[in-house]
Design an enzyme around this catalytic site. Structure first.
Site, PDB file in Angstrom:
ATOM      1  N   HIS A 254       0.833  -1.217   0.000  1.00 54.90           N
ATOM      2  CA  HIS A 254       0.000   0.000   0.000  1.00 54.90           C
ATOM      3  C   HIS A 254       0.868   1.267   0.000  1.00 54.90           C
ATOM      4  CE1 HIS A 254      -4.109  -1.580   0.516  1.00 54.90           C
ATOM      5  NE2 HIS A 254      -3.523  -2.594   1.128  1.00 54.90           N
ATOM      6  N   ASP A 317      -0.720  -4.664   5.982  1.00 59.18           N
ATOM      7  CA  ASP A 317      -1.716  -5.546   5.358  1.00 59.18           C
ATOM      8  C   ASP A 317      -1.456  -5.739   3.870  1.00 59.18           C
ATOM      9  OD1 ASP A 317      -2.276  -2.767   5.177  1.00 59.18           O
ATOM     10  OD2 ASP A 317      -4.269  -3.210   4.397  1.00 59.18           O
ATOM     11  N   GLU A 318      -1.988  -6.838   3.362  1.00 58.59           N
ATOM     12  CA  GLU A 318      -2.156  -7.073   1.928  1.00 58.59           C
ATOM     13  C   GLU A 318      -0.893  -6.861   1.080  1.00 58.59           C
ATOM     14  OE1 GLU A 318      -6.843  -6.319   1.252  1.00 58.59           O
ATOM     15  OE2 GLU A 318      -5.646  -4.491   1.215  1.00 58.59           O
ATOM     16  N   VAL A 319       0.163  -7.564   1.445  1.00 59.71           N
ATOM     17  CA  VAL A 319       1.351  -7.547   0.581  1.00 59.71           C
ATOM     18  C   VAL A 319       1.234  -8.775  -0.322  1.00 59.71           C
ATOM     19  CG1 VAL A 319       3.868  -7.569   0.532  1.00 59.71           C
ATOM     20  CG2 VAL A 319       2.661  -6.532   2.475  1.00 59.71           C
ATOM     21  N   GLU A 369      -2.014  -9.194   9.549  1.00 65.38           N
ATOM     22  CA  GLU A 369      -0.906  -9.864   8.861  1.00 65.38           C
ATOM     23  C   GLU A 369       0.423  -9.772   9.614  1.00 65.38           C
ATOM     24  OE1 GLU A 369      -3.257  -7.986   7.394  1.00 65.38           O
ATOM     25  OE2 GLU A 369      -3.482  -8.484   5.267  1.00 65.38           O
TER      26      GLU A 369
END
Ligand code: ACM
Length: 687
Positions: A254, A317-319, A369
């Site tokens: 992000h 988050d969200e890698v 995460e």
């Protein structure tokens, strides 16, 4: 995400049980921990004054001035009246034992006692923070009575259930002007939320001035960022309202907006541009370079000085790991360090970042995460995935916050958010000691589809119900009481300058082309934006950050309260519980809908923004006609013909599908009417 649905109201709210015995009790939200209604009421007239006894300081003085300002707005009593006095005859006497902490801290005492009688009111608290909370309760109690503005006599002894009650606002996807954020701080204070989580950078924007690394904002924000002076002023504004500010700089994913100015931080070859699309994108910081940590040490050091709060959020988050997989040097680093996957690599990154955060005197917060056996016990896990992560974190000795179930951008009805409890599901099975690790939760306003113009309408009034979930005793969960009180509180929030109500009609007027929008309003009143992430799925071209948010879907309210009221009428009819006057009301609504398409038609040629509404509008008229026909059958006590019923039901199946990315949410209620007319289960009362 699992959600608990509470079908049976467990506890009739304290408020409704009290109001039967005494005068009208205005809505309180959140419901206080303990409350007893008394007889009598205190008049609020222009001679109203407040005395501060006990501890005094500048912040307390400002809190009372702010209270008086809000009282003036709410009552229209002029600015020269209502004052702070030394008089023992003051209508409201505040007694505060101690100052709050200079920098608001997690877990500070927010409790207060408020006693109101016809001769005066007393507010006692051990800290300034408790006074602030009690003053908000007082403002909610003020209402218009036959002989003036009054506060009912009451005795309240209140304190929060959870210490961390937050609202996340994402300004990375779209910049939100600082005055809009400020009025939202006022809204938060009104419902006793106490943490503003500032999600300040993302793929699409880096929204804060860095003096050390100015290319962050110069190249990563389209010129839309907050200066450090603005940030300091904002933090002071929040502090005066008893609100902590926790900044989030999302990393290592992000983060494209960082790389526009500093491509050396990234794992890919670059060059990078500010992202315009949504979703989980590939760019990520390079966790293998010492340069990254040197940069982050400088940057986090600068931000740690600017933001006084103890907590510092690093996202995490969200890698998706795609840039890491495509970079041979990163692959080699993983092999050399015996890392089996990208999760190990991210854990290494988190550990390094945690050392930096803690070196600068802060406690690290991150999304689910980041949970890993190596993570220091001081870290806090914010869960967007569910109570299971909180339970896991607590078992590992880490503190947690719940946000799963509180995502305001998903356009859920308030009742669904309200049913989510941080202590339910996996968290319910924790030992009492482990449960202490659950600090509370945060409502999340993700920013893909909000700008300054419509963000208030996505946050309010639904966030007030989440605020209640986090403040009030767990047993407070009567959904009907919540809705009744929320509607009243929503009106009170107007006095703070929030635009969740006032912004609606101007947006509709723009869609019809600057003429009377009544016909469009009748339609939009009963639609809701599509839910979850369906807006992306239904778009013919991928939505972008440069797309104007001026369509029907942007004006429509996340939850249609008129549709909820309509469904209550239909449910009463189907259950045979119609009260006098309800049937004409139902009929009048259906007639309005039946005629509405004719009323709206002249505008279809006049404005490009209304064209997409055409078939939706026809559908509402079809629902009106079908509902009226069903009422006729019910009136005559004659079952509707089977062929007609099946034709109507299949039409309704079509009508339930999204049109113009909104849902006509009264369709299920009209379906109930048609089914009732077929079965004749609910004859109308004799006329
Ligand atoms: C998140 O929703 N990825 C925090």
């Amino acid at each position: 995400m699992r959600t608990i649905f509470l079908i049976v109201p467990v506890l009739t709210s304290l408020i409704s049980s009290c109001s039967a015995q005494v005068q009208r009790m205005p809505a309180l939200m959140p419901v206080p921990a303990h409350m007893e209604a008394r007889t009598g009421e205190l008049l609020i007239d222009p001679s109203f004054s407040v005395a501060i006894t006990g501890h005094k300081d500048a912040r307390l003085q400002r809190a009372v001035e702010l209270f008086l300002d809000h009282l003036r707005r709410q009552t229209g009593i002029t600015a020269v009246d209502l004052r702070i006095t030394d008089s023992s005859k003051a209508a409201l006497t505040i007694s505060c034992e101690n100052a709050s902490k200079d920098i608001p801290e997690l877990g500070e005492d927010e409790s207060y006692k408020l006693d109101v009688s016809s001769s005066g009111a007393k507010l006692n608290a051990s800290t300034t923070l408790g006074v602030m909370r009690g003053l908000q309760t007082f403002l909610q109690l003020v209402h218009t009575g036959p002989s003036g503005f009054v506060v009912p006599a009451v005795s309240i002894d209140d304190k929060p259930r959870f210490a961390w009650r937050g609202l996340l606002v994402d300004v990375g996807r779209h910049y939100i002007p600082i005055e809009v954020l400020k009025r939202n701080l006022d809204g938060m204070a009104a419902v006793k939320l106490n943490v503003f989580h500032w999600h300040i950078s993302d793929y699409q924007g880096f929204r804060i001035e860095s003096k050390k690394f100015p290319k962050l904002q110069e190249m990563g924000s389209d010129g839309l960022f907050y200066t450090q002076d603005e940030v300091r002023d904002f933090i002071a504004y929040a502090r005066d309202r008893g609100i902590r500010i926790v900044p989030e700089f999302d990393m290592p994913g992000h983060s494209t907006s960082w790389f526009v100015g500093y491509p050396e931080l990234a794992s890919g070859p670059g060059p990078y541009q500010i992202e315009r699309t949504w979703g989980v994108l590939n760019p990520a910081m390079d966790p293998t370079k010492e340069y990254t940590y040197k940069f982050l040490d400088g940057f986090i050091g600068e931000m740690a000085k600017l933001f006084p709060d103890r907590f510092f959020h690093i996202g995490g988050d969200e890698v998706n790991g795609k840039e890491w997989d495509a970079n041979p040097k990163i692959q080699e680093f993983k092999r050399a360090h015996g890392m089996k996957d990208n999760a190990d690599l991210q854990a290494y990154f988190n550990k390094r970042v945690e050392q930096i955060v803690s070196k600068h005197g802060k406690t690290m917060v991150g999304w689910d995460e980041i949970l890993h056996p190596d993570l220091p016990k001081s870290a806090v896990i914010q869960s967007w995935r569910g109570q299971e992560s909180l339970a896991q974190a607590a078992k590992q000795g880490l503190r947690g916050l719940l946000s799963s179930g509180y995502y305001l951008d998903l356009m859920w009805p308030t009742s669904r958010h309200y049913a989510v409890d941080p202590m339910s599901d996996a968290a319910a099975n924790l030992s009492p000691e482990e449960q202490k690790a659950v600090l509370g939760g945060e409502a999340c306003m993700w920013g893909e589809y909000v700008v300054g113009e419509n963000i208030d309408s996505r946050i309010w009034p639904r966030a007030a119900a989440i605020a209640e979930r986090l403040w009030s005793p767990q047993e407070v969960r009567d959904v009907n009481s919540m809705y009744q009180r929320m509607e009243e509180i929503s009106q009170k929030l107007d006095w703070l300058g929030l635009t969740h109500n006032s912004g609606y009609v101007p947006m509709l007027r723009r869609i019809v082309g600057n003429v009377d929008p009544s016909a469009l309003k009748a339609l939009v009143d009963v639609v809701e934006p599509v839910k979850e992430y369906n807006r992306e799925d239904l778009a013919s071209t991928p939505p972008t950050s440069t797309m104007p948010l001026n369509r029907l879907i942007d004006a429509a309210r996340p939850e249609s309260l008129p549709a909820r009221h309509f469904s209550e009428l239909v449910d009463a009819l189907v259950a045979g519980n119609l009260k006098p006057g309800m049937e004409p009301q139902l009929r009048a609504v259906l007639e309005k809908w039946r005629e509405n398409h004719t009323d709206l038609q002249p505008f279809f040629e006049q404005s490009f923004l209304i064209k997409e509404v055409d078939s939706l509008s026809q559908n509402l008229s079809a629902l009106g006609a079908a509902g009226l026909a069903a009422l006729e059958y019910l009136d005559r006590g004659e079952p509707a013909p089977a062929a007609w019923v099946s034709q109507q039901l299949s039409a309704i199946d079509q009508i339930k599908k999204p049109q113009a990315q909104v849902l006509l949410v009264v369709a299920p209620s009209v379906q109930k009417l048609i089914e009732a007319s077929a079965g004749q289960t609910a004859a109308l009362p004799a006329k």
